[in-house]
Design a protein around this motif. Sequence first.
Motif, mmCIF file in Angstrom:
data_model
loop_
_atom_site.group_PDB
_atom_site.id
_atom_site.type_symbol
_atom_site.label_atom_id
_atom_site.label_comp_id
_atom_site.label_asym_id
_atom_site.label_seq_id
_atom_site.Cartn_x
_atom_site.Cartn_y
_atom_site.Cartn_z
ATOM 1 N N ILE A 142 0.830 -1.168 0.026
ATOM 2 C CA ILE A 142 -0.087 0.042 -0.049
ATOM 3 C C ILE A 142 0.772 1.255 0.136
ATOM 4 N N SER A 143 1.976 1.433 0.565
ATOM 5 C CA SER A 143 2.770 2.471 0.626
ATOM 6 C C SER A 143 4.377 2.173 0.785
ATOM 7 N N CYS A 144 5.207 3.084 0.276
ATOM 8 C CA CYS A 144 6.642 2.709 0.352
ATOM 9 C C CYS A 144 7.295 4.245 0.792
ATOM 10 N N LEU A 145 8.109 4.158 1.454
ATOM 11 C CA LEU A 145 9.035 5.529 1.720
ATOM 12 C C LEU A 145 10.550 5.089 1.468
ATOM 13 N N SER A 146 11.030 6.093 0.608
ATOM 14 C CA SER A 146 12.643 6.131 0.223
ATOM 15 C C SER A 146 13.294 6.829 1.436
ATOM 16 N N ALA A 147 14.303 6.118 2.002
ATOM 17 C CA ALA A 147 15.039 6.907 3.065
ATOM 18 C C ALA A 147 15.708 7.785 2.323
#
Length: 135
Positions: free
Chosen positions: A48-53
């Motif tokens: 559902i969601s992804c965050l790139s550090a």
Amino acid sequence: QVQLVESGGGLVQPGGSMRLSCVASGFTLNLYAMAWFRQAPGKEREAISCLSANDGSAVYTEAVEGRFTISVDNAENTVYLQMNNLKSEDTAVYYCAADWARGRSPDHPWCVSGLWTNDRRYDYWGQGTQVTVSS
């Protein structure tokens, strides 16, 4: 020992809000792409969601775009999922997952378009937390 531990799930009425937390231990989040998945009864697990550090960019699937927000607190080594305007179809077990961005360029998002939804990319998984949306 590497570990992801989710919390914050429970019962909420339709239209309500809830915030999930995922605490990481044994590794630092700033070397990973962090994602949330969910699995509803009788259905396959879906991203559902992804965050790139590396650049702080976030992506969402259409089902949650505009209602859910992923964020990170690097000091606490914790990823959050803020869920607003919840619907009955959001009922599922929610999992956080970590994808080690080894070898990837720092100049492009680590949540790679077309690939971040593939659960086989992820190295570590939490145990899941149940979210039930019902009146």
